[in-house]
Design a protein around this motif. Structure first.
Motif, mmCIF file in Angstrom:
data_model
loop_
_atom_site.group_PDB
_atom_site.id
_atom_site.type_symbol
_atom_site.label_atom_id
_atom_site.label_comp_id
_atom_site.label_asym_id
_atom_site.label_seq_id
_atom_site.Cartn_x
_atom_site.Cartn_y
_atom_site.Cartn_z
ATOM 1 N N VAL A 193 0.843 -1.192 0.000
ATOM 2 C CA VAL A 193 0.000 0.000 0.000
ATOM 3 C C VAL A 193 0.882 1.246 0.000
ATOM 4 O O VAL A 193 0.668 2.185 -0.767
ATOM 5 C CB VAL A 193 -0.919 0.001 1.235
ATOM 6 C CG1 VAL A 193 -1.737 1.284 1.297
ATOM 7 C CG2 VAL A 193 -1.821 -1.221 1.225
ATOM 8 N N ILE A 194 1.915 1.224 0.844
ATOM 9 C CA ILE A 194 2.808 2.378 0.916
ATOM 10 C C ILE A 194 3.605 2.518 -0.375
ATOM 11 O O ILE A 194 3.698 3.605 -0.950
ATOM 12 C CB ILE A 194 3.776 2.219 2.114
ATOM 13 C CG1 ILE A 194 2.989 2.183 3.435
ATOM 14 C CG2 ILE A 194 4.812 3.328 2.146
ATOM 15 C CD1 ILE A 194 2.309 3.470 3.792
ATOM 16 N N LEU A 195 4.127 1.396 -0.860
ATOM 17 C CA LEU A 195 4.930 1.468 -2.086
ATOM 18 C C LEU A 195 4.126 2.004 -3.249
ATOM 19 O O LEU A 195 4.563 2.911 -3.960
ATOM 20 C CB LEU A 195 5.447 0.075 -2.447
ATOM 21 C CG LEU A 195 6.836 -0.291 -1.950
ATOM 22 C CD1 LEU A 195 7.328 -1.535 -2.651
ATOM 23 C CD2 LEU A 195 7.804 0.865 -2.169
ATOM 24 N N LEU A 196 2.928 1.438 -3.414
ATOM 25 C CA LEU A 196 2.103 1.855 -4.554
ATOM 26 C C LEU A 196 1.736 3.330 -4.434
ATOM 27 O O LEU A 196 1.833 4.074 -5.406
ATOM 28 C CB LEU A 196 0.843 0.990 -4.643
ATOM 29 C CG LEU A 196 1.121 -0.456 -5.040
ATOM 30 C CD1 LEU A 196 -0.156 -1.282 -5.041
ATOM 31 C CD2 LEU A 196 1.780 -0.500 -6.414
ATOM 32 N N SER A 197 1.366 3.760 -3.244
ATOM 33 C CA SER A 197 0.984 5.169 -3.155
ATOM 34 C C SER A 197 2.191 6.075 -3.322
ATOM 35 O O SER A 197 2.060 7.184 -3.838
ATOM 36 C CB SER A 197 0.214 5.497 -1.876
ATOM 37 O OG SER A 197 0.329 4.494 -0.940
ATOM 38 N N THR A 198 3.372 5.590 -2.909
ATOM 39 C CA THR A 198 4.567 6.411 -3.108
ATOM 40 C C THR A 198 4.819 6.644 -4.594
ATOM 41 O O THR A 198 5.243 7.726 -5.005
ATOM 42 C CB THR A 198 5.782 5.729 -2.464
ATOM 43 O OG1 THR A 198 5.488 5.500 -1.092
ATOM 44 C CG2 THR A 198 7.021 6.594 -2.549
ATOM 45 N N LEU A 199 4.531 5.642 -5.409
ATOM 46 C CA LEU A 199 4.728 5.777 -6.855
ATOM 47 C C LEU A 199 3.967 6.973 -7.406
ATOM 48 O O LEU A 199 4.416 7.643 -8.318
ATOM 49 C CB LEU A 199 4.245 4.512 -7.564
ATOM 50 C CG LEU A 199 5.209 3.333 -7.568
ATOM 51 C CD1 LEU A 199 4.582 2.157 -8.283
ATOM 52 C CD2 LEU A 199 6.510 3.730 -8.251
ATOM 53 N N PHE A 200 2.798 7.231 -6.804
ATOM 54 C CA PHE A 200 1.975 8.327 -7.322
ATOM 55 C C PHE A 200 2.123 9.610 -6.514
ATOM 56 O O PHE A 200 2.098 10.696 -7.067
ATOM 57 C CB PHE A 200 0.497 7.918 -7.343
ATOM 58 C CG PHE A 200 0.247 6.811 -8.313
ATOM 59 C CD1 PHE A 200 0.054 7.095 -9.662
ATOM 60 C CD2 PHE A 200 0.222 5.493 -7.913
ATOM 61 C CE1 PHE A 200 -0.153 6.083 -10.577
ATOM 62 C CE2 PHE A 200 0.013 4.473 -8.810
ATOM 63 C CZ PHE A 200 -0.176 4.764 -10.144
ATOM 64 N N LEU A 201 2.271 9.445 -5.204
ATOM 65 C CA LEU A 201 2.193 10.623 -4.349
ATOM 66 C C LEU A 201 3.547 11.148 -3.904
ATOM 67 O O LEU A 201 3.640 12.242 -3.383
ATOM 68 C CB LEU A 201 1.381 10.310 -3.088
ATOM 69 C CG LEU A 201 -0.003 9.719 -3.310
ATOM 70 C CD1 LEU A 201 -0.646 9.399 -1.970
ATOM 71 C CD2 LEU A 201 -0.863 10.704 -4.075
ATOM 72 N N GLY A 202 4.608 10.344 -4.039
ATOM 73 C CA GLY A 202 5.908 10.769 -3.525
ATOM 74 C C GLY A 202 6.143 10.234 -2.128
ATOM 75 O O GLY A 202 5.392 9.398 -1.629
ATOM 76 N N ARG A 203 7.222 10.768 -1.511
ATOM 77 C CA ARG A 203 7.681 10.237 -0.219
ATOM 78 C C ARG A 203 6.829 10.737 0.936
ATOM 79 O O ARG A 203 7.357 11.242 1.922
ATOM 80 C CB ARG A 203 9.116 10.729 0.000
ATOM 81 C CG ARG A 203 10.157 9.664 -0.005
ATOM 82 C CD ARG A 203 11.511 10.346 0.120
ATOM 83 N NE ARG A 203 12.005 10.315 1.494
ATOM 84 C CZ ARG A 203 13.167 10.837 1.873
ATOM 85 N NH1 ARG A 203 13.939 11.439 1.002
ATOM 86 N NH2 ARG A 203 13.541 10.773 3.134
ATOM 87 N N PHE A 204 5.545 10.629 0.837
ATOM 88 C CA PHE A 204 4.669 11.177 1.896
ATOM 89 C C PHE A 204 4.861 10.451 3.222
ATOM 90 O O PHE A 204 4.684 11.011 4.290
ATOM 91 C CB PHE A 204 3.210 11.071 1.468
ATOM 92 C CG PHE A 204 2.691 9.669 1.484
ATOM 93 C CD1 PHE A 204 1.978 9.207 2.583
ATOM 94 C CD2 PHE A 204 2.955 8.782 0.443
ATOM 95 C CE1 PHE A 204 1.522 7.905 2.624
ATOM 96 C CE2 PHE A 204 2.501 7.487 0.482
ATOM 97 C CZ PHE A 204 1.782 7.038 1.578
ATOM 98 N N PHE A 205 5.256 9.158 3.145
ATOM 99 C CA PHE A 205 5.386 8.330 4.345
ATOM 100 C C PHE A 205 6.222 9.031 5.418
ATOM 101 O O PHE A 205 5.885 9.038 6.593
ATOM 102 C CB PHE A 205 6.042 6.998 3.947
ATOM 103 C CG PHE A 205 6.194 6.013 5.068
ATOM 104 C CD1 PHE A 205 5.157 5.187 5.427
ATOM 105 C CD2 PHE A 205 7.400 5.909 5.754
ATOM 106 C CE1 PHE A 205 5.293 4.267 6.460
ATOM 107 C CE2 PHE A 205 7.545 5.004 6.790
ATOM 108 C CZ PHE A 205 6.492 4.180 7.140
#
Ligand code: SF4
Ligand code: SF4
Lengths: 320, 501
Positions: free
Chosen positions: B63-75
């Protein structure tokens, strides 16, 4: 340097010098370490006056533990004889082990609940249930069912932590000053709720041995003279009342148990004030003779009770 | 935006702490207390490389990896509890003049270090050595809290553990955390910018994110106020370094011209910079990892030969597999009720640094407890049922973690004419693994003393260590457990009979 400045400097310096001198004088001592005088507590005698109108032992057989408990206490004169309105009552079941009720390593939760209810009915201000467990205490109270039973009956669980042990004079031959759970110093009445079990060193774990749960420190040293230790403890803690759980009895592999195959059903409760007599009576469930259990005779010598329970006024009944 | 991030950060930090707090026998009621470790793509990737599996809950990390692909390093700014703590520490310790802030927040080449660390760690993992937990921020923080912070705040008013816990070399772990937090004085979010391998991994994944911070070159007056507020050290005032930006959104708020926004590209948006890493350095770190691995494996360790004091928790995988899965997060140590689980120093070799071992002087393995396996995020300690642990039907044998041995030179009935057998009393197996013989031994006057001299029956001993823990010879018990006989090992055996599985 102006005069004013000079006065200022000199007064600061002499102030400091005076401070050092006074500090040194105040701190001076012949002892390498300053100690507070230690407070040594003493355990109260929790007994109520003996009564000639009531039997000394009440033995009730049956399967309905709450009713049996009530019956046993009624025979001894009713809970009002022991508990006054506003008392803080401490119940001391055996909750030594992370075991389930069927394994009979701990006092049965039904007996604990029944006692909590009785004390509550007598108007006790608080009913605490405590023990110094050998396994993780949280697990012991949870898995023995005693936590839930206590809460449902309106009692409170008090797990002693390291800091809850304070030094007290037990006045024994072997046990002099030991760490004692402070709950026993805060309570007005103490009720012993032991269970009958096999023990490989002392032969059996009964009412007198249940007082191991009062003390902290390196208890594991007591095994080096277990009979004297048991008697010392029993002489130090004089409970208001004792109700022995002989509904399930661990016959072998005690005091830890673990297997239901080692447990026999005896369906009995024994209540009274004479711990020696209660212990002597309970030997029959383990097929032991009083002669083979040295702490009984030692206890009698110490004036703690009677080994020959047959000489006492014993009331035996069967209910349910 | 910043307020939103703060709420978010507080919420996630709170959740992290909440999971730590409920990680005990009393409160563990089906919460996924290892959620943060499972969300962590570095944990997942490391484990995937060493063990070729993505263990259960670690799928959350996708979930984190996929969203990082689109949203950037938000984590890093919105979820990571260590990032949030660093942010907080920087805010508390570091009140700087704007000029200094411009200088401090500029991108520096030292920021590349994290990519080199990541490369080295991943290469080591690829070869089979999992050392990711040393630097993975979530594992690091979980460990620091379980072993350092929580034991320090534990007390009568805040009863976090059943007893005051003590941890083997715990102060080292605590000091590393303090060091990381204090480093924010020299550079805001020092850890996140320079050291964090997870940040590096997410940075790589963020490189193509369509949503990112964008600067409208027409509106921008080059005042650099955005740089003053930037947490990432990612140069929002010129060509943003996407891989470094962890979306704190401070720049957007700092810009009085409204020239910055987070979103898709617009005709006037400035260009962005790609990953800045020195090829040569990258190769160097890779080569170092390649060289390190065979050196690690040729050093004598618990992996090479059974070590008596490397007693692993029940359900631990065989040593090799265990090291390939354990991320040293100390979740097991947090949850262990008796404090027997301790972070190893060098007992298990350098590879086993901070992995859990049982130190029976501190505690013992509670017979009906299986909590460590339940919280282990990677199943280095696989989840056991109580029945499997104690060997109740249908399981033929209990899980053994070792075997107890008497030291007859210290044992009271054996060496000193003194009755004892506390060990026998404590032994939880049924029938007991410890038994005794009644004897009468003459003392120095020749008078016979009745004694019970204990023995261990190795085929019944489960190695739980309660005997060692409760032995009255307290400084070094007269009965001690070593790892031999442990169920997880095929070779660490001594008895032929009854010692199956
Ligand atoms: S199973 Fe044993 S080692 Fe694991 S948490 Fe429980 S007591 Fe500790
Ligand atoms: S380690 Fe000790 S207490 Fe545990 S099973 Fe073995 S002998 Fe018994």
């Amino acid at each position: 340097m102006s005069r004013r400045q000079f006065i200022r400097e000199i007064s600061i310096t002499s102030g400091l010098a005076a401070g050092i001198g006074v500090g040194g004088w105040l701190a001076y001592s012949n002892e390498p370490i300053r100690r507070q005088p230690e407070v040594i507590h003493k355990l109260r005698d929790f007994r109520v006056p003996p009564s000639a109108h009531h039997p000394q032992l009440a033995v009730v057989r049956g399967t309905d533990v709450p009713r049996m408990t009530r019956e046993a206490i009624t025979r001894l004169g009713g809970i009002e004889r022991f508990i006054q309105r506003g008392d803080k009552v401490l119940l001391k079941p055996n909750v030594g082990w992370d075991r389930q009720p069927e394994q009979a390593a701990n006092t049965g939760p039904e007996l604990v609940a029944a006692m909590v209810r009785l004390c509550r009915e007598a108007g006790a201000k608080a009913v605490w249930v405590t023990d110094h467990s050998l396994n993780d205490p949280a697990r012991c109270f949870f898995r023995s069912g005693i936590e839930e039973a206590t809460h449902q009956a309106g009692g409170e669980i008090r797990l002693p932590r390291q800091e809850d042990f304070v030094r007290a004079d037990l006045g024994g031959t072997l046990l002099k000053v030991w760490p004692v759970s402070r709950f026993f110093l805060e309570a007005d009445k103490v009720i012993n709720l032991p269970i009958v079990k096999h023990h490989s060193l002392s032969g059996c774990t009964l009412a007198m041995k249940n007082w191991y749960g009062v003390i902290g420190g390196t208890r594991n040293r007591l095994h080096q003279d277990i009979h004297t230790s048991i008697v010392d403890l029993a002489a130090a803690v004089r409970p208001t009342l004792t109700v022995m759980d002989a509904t399930r009895v661990l016959q072998r592999n005690g005091p830890t148990g673990g297997s239901v195959a080692d447990v026999s059903r005896e369906n009995t409760l024994i209540a009274g004030l004479d711990e020696v007599a209660i212990d002597a009576f309970s030997l029959q469930f383990l097929n032991l003779q009083p002669e083979t259990v040295p702490f009984l005779a030692l206890g009698e010598q110490r004036g703690l009770g009677h080994v020959r329970w047959q000489d006492l006024n014993v009331s035996q009944t069967q209910i349910g | 935006m910043r307020a939103l991030r703060r709420y978010h950060a507080t919420f996630f930090l709170g959740m992290f702490l909440f999971f730590l707090l409920v990680s005990d026998f009393r409160h563990l009621r089906g919460y996924d207390v290892s959620l943060f470790l499972e969300l962590d793509p570095l944990t997942a990737l490391g484990g995937l490389l060493t063990s070729h599996t993505l263990y259960k809950g670690l799928a959350w990390s996708l979930v984190i990896l996929l969203s990082t692909l689109f949203l950037g390093r938000f984590f890093c700014s919105w979820v990571c509890p260590l990032g949030i703590l660093n942010q907080l520490a920087g805010y508390l310790f570091n009140r700087r003049r704007p000029v200094d802030a411009y200088a401090d927040n500029r991108y520096r080449s030292i920021f590349r270090v994290k990519y080199y660390l990541l490369t080295a760690l991943l290469l080591l993992a690829l070869l089979g050595g999992l050392q990711i937990g040393l630097l993975d921020p979530i594992a690091l923080l979980e460990r620091s809290f379980a072993v350092g912070v929580l034991p320090a705040v534990h007390g009568r008013e805040i009863p976090l553990y059943p007893y005051q816990p003590y941890f083997h070399g715990g102060i080292l772990i605590s000091m590393i955390l303090l060091g990381i937090l204090l480093a924010n004085r020299f550079m805001p979010r020092f850890w996140c910018r320079v050291m964090c391998p997870l940040g590096a991994l997410l940075g790589v994944f963020a490189l193509r994110a369509p949503l990112r911070i964008r600067r409208d070159v027409d509106r921008c007056t080059s005042c650099s106020r955005c740089l003053e507020a930037c947490q990432g050290g990612c140069d929002p005032h010129t060509e943003l370094r996407v891989s470094e930006c962890h979306l704190c959104m401070n720049c957007i708020e700092a810009c009085s011209e409204g020239a910055l926004h987070y979103g898709l590209s617009q005709p006037r948006s400035s260009v962005h910079q790609s990953l800045d890493i020195g090829r040569r350095r990258l190769v160097e770190s890779g080569v170092t990892a390649l060289a390190l691995f065979p050196m690690l494996r040729s050093s004598r360790s618990a992996f090479a030969h059974p070590v008596p004091e490397v007693i692993r928790p029940p359900g631990a995988l065989p040593e090799g597999d265990f090291l390939a899965r354990c991320i040293k997060c100390a979740a097991c140590m947090r949850v262990c009720p008796t404090n027997v689980l301790q972070p190893a120093l060098l007992e298990a070799g350098l590879e086993g640094l901070w992995t859990p071992i049982l130190i029976n002087a501190q505690g013992y393995c509670e017979q009906y407890c299986v909590l460590c396996g339940q919280v282990c995020p990677t199943a280095a300690i696989r989840p056991l049922s109580v029945a499997e642990k104690v060997g109740a039907k249908p399981f033929p044998h209990p899980i053994r973690v070792g075997t107890a041995f008497f030291d007859r030179g210290r044992c009271l009935p054996w060496a000193m004419h003194t009755p004892c057998i506390v060990c026998e009393e404590m032994c939880p197996t049924s029938p007991k693994a410890i038994w005794f013989q009644s004897v009468a031994i003459p003392d120095r006057e020749g008078k016979p003393v009745a004694l019970k001299q204990p023995f261990v029956e190795p085929s019944r001993c489960i190695g739980c260590g309660i005997c060692e823990n409760k032995c009255p010879v307290v400084d070094q018990a007269a009965i001690r457990v070593t790892s031999v006989g442990e169920s997880r090992s095929q070779r660490n055996k001594m008895i032929l009979k009854g010692d199956v599985a």
